[in-house]
Design a protein around this motif. Sequence first.
Motif, PDB file in Angstrom:
ATOM      1  N   HIS A  59      91.865  84.692  43.314  1.00 34.78           N
ATOM      2  CA  HIS A  59      92.776  85.840  43.267  1.00 34.78           C
ATOM      3  C   HIS A  59      92.647  86.669  44.531  1.00 34.78           C
TER       4      HIS A  59
ATOM      5  N   GLU B  94      98.051  92.157  44.109  1.00 30.10           N
ATOM      6  CA  GLU B  94      97.205  91.053  43.662  1.00 30.10           C
ATOM      7  C   GLU B  94      98.016  89.860  43.164  1.00 30.10           C
TER       8      GLU B  94
ATOM      9  N   SER C  57      85.281  93.084  40.852  1.00 29.30           N
ATOM     10  CA  SER C  57      85.471  94.292  40.051  1.00 29.30           C
ATOM     11  C   SER C  57      85.021  94.026  38.616  1.00 29.30           C
TER      12      SER C  57
ATOM     13  N   PHE D 295      85.531  91.946  46.678  1.00 27.59           N
ATOM     14  CA  PHE D 295      84.355  92.266  45.847  1.00 27.59           C
ATOM     15  C   PHE D 295      84.698  91.832  44.431  1.00 27.59           C
TER      16      PHE D 295
ATOM     17  N   ASP E  79      87.320  91.662  37.178  1.00 22.55           N
ATOM     18  CA  ASP E  79      87.054  90.295  37.640  1.00 22.55           C
ATOM     19  C   ASP E  79      85.946  89.654  36.800  1.00 22.55           C
TER      20      ASP E  79
ATOM     21  N   VAL F 166      87.678  85.314  45.829  1.00 22.40           N
ATOM     22  CA  VAL F 166      88.524  86.498  45.972  1.00 22.40           C
ATOM     23  C   VAL F 166      88.838  86.634  47.460  1.00 22.40           C
TER      24      VAL F 166
ATOM     25  N   HIS G  43      93.014  90.486  46.465  1.00 23.68           N
ATOM     26  CA  HIS G  43      92.957  91.937  46.282  1.00 23.68           C
ATOM     27  C   HIS G  43      93.978  92.643  47.159  1.00 23.68           C
TER      28      HIS G  43
END
Length: 203
Positions: free
Chosen positions: A82, A29, A92, A90, A95, A112, A84
């Motif tokens: 950001h 990440e 999280s 998705f 997040d 994302v 993944h």
Amino acid sequence: MKVKQNLRIRIDADAMERIWHWTDLAAGEFSCLGTVTDDVIVGDVRLFDQICTAASTELDQEALAKFLVTHQQPERVRAWIHSHGRLGVFWSQQDEVCIDGLANDTCLISLVVNKKREWKARVDIWQPFRLTLDDLPLEIRLPDQNLREECEKAFNAHVVEMQPLLLPDWRGGKQSPLGQPPPRRESYRGGWPDFDDDMADWR
Ligand SMILES: [Zn+2]
């Protein structure tokens, strides 16, 4: 509440390119921040000091404060992006915490992405009430290279725009199916083939 139907997020092409480069470079990440204009265009994405793992990137409040203090337009920093890494895109639990940690009085755009070039975009507001608009369309904004004048010259030199084709008023007094006003019958006298059979249903 009526949500604007055509809300979409736009991002400058160079900002998107930077995001993809950093996504490729990061083993897992990473996070970056960008500015948002009044027209909801994300740009000027920049990295800040961070320690990342394969599955997490925590927003270090100290690093964030340092980033904002040195930014020329801190009030415009309203985009959090950001990656993944190799995982899917998705939001999280972490997040959600990060997004709430970036709460402000205008909005926050979050993006994302992952190494497969997938992405997910959302907008959050906290005032006058809390609202999240998720799965918004993302449009890449190409740079304006001041080509308007050049394109206009070429267009005027090469393109002739005709009026839509006018069908002859071959029966006189009747308009064509396209609803165009019929041209003068005299203009076509003798110059047109006999349409009697093919166009009998026009009578
Ligand atoms: Zn995440």
